[in-house]
Scaffold this motif. Structure first.
Motif, mmCIF file in Angstrom:
data_model
loop_
_atom_site.group_PDB
_atom_site.id
_atom_site.type_symbol
_atom_site.label_atom_id
_atom_site.label_comp_id
_atom_site.label_asym_id
_atom_site.label_seq_id
_atom_site.Cartn_x
_atom_site.Cartn_y
_atom_site.Cartn_z
ATOM 1 N N ARG A 1 29.651 -21.580 -61.298
ATOM 2 C CA ARG A 1 29.921 -21.306 -59.877
ATOM 3 C C ARG A 1 30.540 -22.543 -59.232
ATOM 4 N NH1 ARG A 1 24.076 -18.973 -57.770
ATOM 5 N NH2 ARG A 1 24.048 -16.998 -58.942
ATOM 6 N N PRO A 2 31.206 -22.375 -58.087
ATOM 7 C CA PRO A 2 31.622 -23.560 -57.335
ATOM 8 C C PRO A 2 30.388 -24.382 -56.947
ATOM 9 C CG PRO A 2 32.688 -21.575 -56.486
ATOM 10 C CD PRO A 2 31.635 -21.113 -57.445
ATOM 11 N N GLU A 3 30.494 -25.689 -57.136
ATOM 12 C CA GLU A 3 29.399 -26.585 -56.795
ATOM 13 C C GLU A 3 29.792 -27.437 -55.595
ATOM 14 O OE1 GLU A 3 28.164 -28.810 -60.226
ATOM 15 O OE2 GLU A 3 28.066 -27.031 -61.511
ATOM 16 N N VAL A 4 28.833 -27.678 -54.726
ATOM 17 C CA VAL A 4 29.056 -28.498 -53.540
ATOM 18 C C VAL A 4 28.002 -29.592 -53.534
ATOM 19 C CG1 VAL A 4 29.257 -28.559 -51.032
ATOM 20 C CG2 VAL A 4 30.040 -26.538 -52.298
ATOM 21 N N LEU A 5 28.444 -30.822 -53.341
ATOM 22 C CA LEU A 5 27.553 -31.989 -53.385
ATOM 23 C C LEU A 5 27.384 -32.572 -51.990
ATOM 24 C CD1 LEU A 5 26.029 -34.290 -54.894
ATOM 25 C CD2 LEU A 5 28.262 -35.395 -55.215
ATOM 26 N N PHE A 6 26.132 -32.884 -51.643
ATOM 27 C CA PHE A 6 25.816 -33.599 -50.404
ATOM 28 C C PHE A 6 25.094 -34.882 -50.798
ATOM 29 C CE2 PHE A 6 25.790 -29.043 -49.353
ATOM 30 C CZ PHE A 6 26.811 -29.015 -48.411
ATOM 31 N N SER A 7 25.675 -36.025 -50.457
ATOM 32 C CA SER A 7 25.073 -37.322 -50.775
ATOM 33 C C SER A 7 24.669 -38.030 -49.491
ATOM 34 C CB SER A 7 26.034 -38.182 -51.603
ATOM 35 O OG SER A 7 27.301 -38.312 -50.969
ATOM 36 N N HIS A 8 23.616 -38.858 -49.611
ATOM 37 C CA HIS A 8 22.987 -39.439 -48.424
ATOM 38 C C HIS A 8 22.501 -40.856 -48.698
ATOM 39 C CE1 HIS A 8 22.457 -35.050 -48.487
ATOM 40 N NE2 HIS A 8 22.493 -35.076 -47.172
ATOM 41 N N THR B 1 33.503 -28.718 -56.206
ATOM 42 C CA THR B 1 34.748 -28.458 -55.479
ATOM 43 C C THR B 1 34.794 -29.146 -54.123
ATOM 44 O OG1 THR B 1 33.852 -26.430 -54.497
ATOM 45 C CG2 THR B 1 35.009 -26.221 -56.610
ATOM 46 N N ALA B 2 33.631 -29.398 -53.513
ATOM 47 C CA ALA B 2 33.610 -29.967 -52.167
ATOM 48 C C ALA B 2 32.403 -30.886 -52.021
ATOM 49 C CB ALA B 2 33.574 -28.863 -51.113
ATOM 50 N N HIS B 3 32.485 -31.782 -51.048
ATOM 51 C CA HIS B 3 31.484 -32.837 -50.938
ATOM 52 C C HIS B 3 31.439 -33.361 -49.501
ATOM 53 C CE1 HIS B 3 30.909 -37.401 -51.112
ATOM 54 N NE2 HIS B 3 29.718 -36.947 -51.450
ATOM 55 N N ILE B 4 30.220 -33.679 -49.048
ATOM 56 C CA ILE B 4 30.036 -34.441 -47.809
ATOM 57 C C ILE B 4 29.167 -35.639 -48.134
ATOM 58 C CG2 ILE B 4 29.071 -34.513 -45.481
ATOM 59 C CD1 ILE B 4 29.573 -31.526 -45.231
ATOM 60 N N ASP B 5 29.614 -36.820 -47.724
ATOM 61 C CA ASP B 5 28.802 -38.036 -47.796
ATOM 62 C C ASP B 5 28.335 -38.347 -46.379
ATOM 63 O OD1 ASP B 5 27.666 -40.210 -49.231
ATOM 64 O OD2 ASP B 5 29.214 -41.537 -48.433
ATOM 65 N N PHE B 6 27.028 -38.265 -46.149
ATOM 66 C CA PHE B 6 26.479 -38.445 -44.805
ATOM 67 C C PHE B 6 26.196 -39.913 -44.529
ATOM 68 C CE2 PHE B 6 25.586 -33.928 -45.383
ATOM 69 C CZ PHE B 6 25.861 -33.430 -44.120
ATOM 70 N N ASP C 1 40.446 -39.344 -57.609
ATOM 71 C CA ASP C 1 40.131 -39.401 -59.031
ATOM 72 C C ASP C 1 39.658 -38.058 -59.579
ATOM 73 O OD1 ASP C 1 39.621 -41.566 -61.292
ATOM 74 O OD2 ASP C 1 37.909 -40.197 -61.356
ATOM 75 N N GLN C 2 38.916 -37.306 -58.772
ATOM 76 C CA GLN C 2 38.276 -36.091 -59.271
ATOM 77 C C GLN C 2 38.798 -34.807 -58.648
ATOM 78 O OE1 GLN C 2 35.656 -35.980 -61.765
ATOM 79 N NE2 GLN C 2 36.571 -38.001 -62.081
ATOM 80 N N GLY C 3 39.644 -34.898 -57.628
ATOM 81 C CA GLY C 3 40.185 -33.695 -57.002
ATOM 82 C C GLY C 3 39.160 -32.897 -56.214
ATOM 83 N N ILE C 4 38.122 -33.572 -55.706
ATOM 84 C CA ILE C 4 37.063 -32.919 -54.928
ATOM 85 C C ILE C 4 37.366 -33.086 -53.446
ATOM 86 C CG2 ILE C 4 34.599 -33.000 -54.355
ATOM 87 C CD1 ILE C 4 34.156 -34.096 -57.236
ATOM 88 N N TRP C 5 37.314 -31.984 -52.714
ATOM 89 C CA TRP C 5 37.545 -32.040 -51.271
ATOM 90 C C TRP C 5 36.354 -32.757 -50.622
ATOM 91 C CZ3 TRP C 5 42.270 -30.274 -49.800
ATOM 92 C CH2 TRP C 5 42.919 -29.396 -50.671
#
Length: 447
Positions: free
Chosen positions: A178-185, A317-322, A387-391
């Motif tokens: 599945r599409p994966e979405v990462l949230f880092s903090h 596919t997508a990411h937010i760094d808080f 580098d990774q093509g992640i939005w």
């Protein structure tokens, strides 16, 4: 000044966090760092100062100032708020910069919060979840929702603390296609509100599954990754002594220097040290390290992201760094003033801007390309995309200004300011399967 949106915090989430916050100091001491974060107070030289620098109004001026080794914390029309050690502040004054130190306000003399609340803008470390409490909260949630959450240690910090990632889906123990979405903090130690953001998201998606249609759909069609603290050593050092230390970097010693720490968000390999957007001075808050990925915490994150390349395709596919603070939504690139650059064409820029503005419309943040603030190099979002093509987006959370609490707003805003990003997170998740759909070009999405 924008009025913050109000949100709710679920009763289950509040109960779990209350349980974690009730942990004894003895439990916190179990995570004591080798450099004595618990009980030992930092010397005056170890606590950087916060300064307003007047007469700075353009991205170019901000970039020049940042190149002198300060971290720019907030931007106004004709001034910036920065963090700097005393030696750097003295040097900047000798160069003609107008610096005025911002000292902690006296609670009784403070005006009401912009939202109409009647609380002080000062806070204490106990108002925020410690690393030990965070760990206990995550473990409690995973135990309570074993089908919806799976916890794994993805690496360890310089001082040996676990850096954990939690996978959330309707069948979290199984790695699904599945599409994966990462949230880092909590990449920067003093930004404790971001760890609260992580705990809020875990609670919201666990308790909302089967109750809220949008959350249920996302849990059924996405894999959500949450890293609650990327910099646990710095978090412990900044928080666990009982007094905040205004600490940003990790706690890794620097060879040949008494200065401690690397700015993790200047240590990524993409365009590392290329463009004057980081410092070579180990004492600087934006010290980029002796080489790209020299900080173990950076390597933990990049190794984890690379591990999500399966069958030659990046699953994230997508990411937010808080981060905190300033109430901004930023997108790549940070290393160049140009809107487009090699690896970022006009359609891709339009996607970043369109989804960024949609998210900003939901939380009241200001959306813009990262370099519109000032030049940065070696940052996580530039690496994620380049580098990774992640939005990849960077969120700078509440408050808007240092006068509202800066990195340490009162604990009374935690529920409101984490819930404020609920809609923005859902917007990104809903777009994550095909970001080009946001600009009416779904044919550009790969299958």
């Amino acid at each position: 000044m924008r009025t913050p949106l109000r949100g709710r915090f679920t009763a289950t989430a509040a109960a779990v966090l209350s349980l974690a916050l009730a942990l004894t100091l003895g439990a916190q001491a179990g995570a004591a760092s080798p450099d004595g974060a618990n009980g030992a107070r930092a010397s005056a030289e170890e606590i950087p100062g916060t300064y307003e620098v007047r007469g700075i109004s353009s991205a170019t001026q901000r970039s020049v100032l940042a190149a002198h080794g300060v971290s720019i914390d907030a931007v106004d029309d004709h001034s910036v708020t920065v963090t700097a050690d005393k030696a750097t502040a003295k040097r900047l004054r000798s160069m003609g910069y107008l610096l005025e130190e911002i000292r902690q306000a006296v609670p009784d003399a403070l005006p009401q919060d912009a939202s109409g609340g009647d609380f002080s803008v000062t806070s204490t470390p106990s108002q925020y979840t410690s690393y030990a409490q965070m760990t206990a909260t995550v473990n409690s949630l995973v135990s309570r929702y074993p089908n919806l959450m799976h916890r794994q240690v993805i690496g360890r910090s310089h001082q040996g603390r676990d850096i954990i990632a939690v996978r959330m889906s309707n069948n979290a123990r199984v790695d699904q296609n599945r599409p994966e979405v990462l949230f880092s903090h909590n990449m920067h130690a003093r930004e404790h509100l971001t760890t609260e953001m992580a705990l809020y998201l875990m609670n919201e998606f666990a308790t909302g599954y089967g109750q809220d249609s949008r959350i249920t759909t996302m849990m059924n069609t996405r894999e959500i990754w949450i890293i609650p603290s990327l910099n646990p050593d710095g978090k412990v050092w900044d928080q666990d002594s009982g007094s905040f230390r205004n600490w940003r970097k990790n706690r890794q010693p620097n060879s040949g220097s008494t200065a401690i720490g690397t700015d993790i968000n200047r240590n990524f390999a993409y365009r590392w040290g290329c463009c004057g957007g980081s410092s070579t001075n180990p004492a600087s808050d934006t010290y980029r390290g002796p080489s790209a990925e020299s900080a173990p915490e950076t390597r933990v994150l990049t190794n984890f992201v690379r591990s999500r390349v399966i069958g030659g395709r990046q699953q994230i596919t997508a990411h937010i760094d808080f981060h905190t603070y300033s109430e901004l939504i930023l997108w790549p690139f940070g290393y160049t003033y140009n809107d487009t650059a090699p690896g970022l064409n006009q359609d891709q820029l339009n996607v970043f801007a369109t989804v960024g503005r949609q998210m900003a419309a939901s939380n009241g943040y200001r959306p813009q390309q990262s370099s519109d603030l000032y030049i940065t190099d070696g940052s996580i979002s530039d690496w994620m995309w380049g580098d990774q093509g992640i939005w990849s987006y960077t969120f700078e959370m509440y408050p808007r200004t240092a006068s509202q609490g800066g990195f340490y707003p009162p604990g009374s805003v935690i529920n409101r300011e984490t819930a404020r990003n609920r809609e923005a997170v859902l917007i990104l998740l809903e777009n994550a399967d095909c970001m080009y759909r946001s600009i009416g070009k779904p044919q550009l999405c790969t299958t």
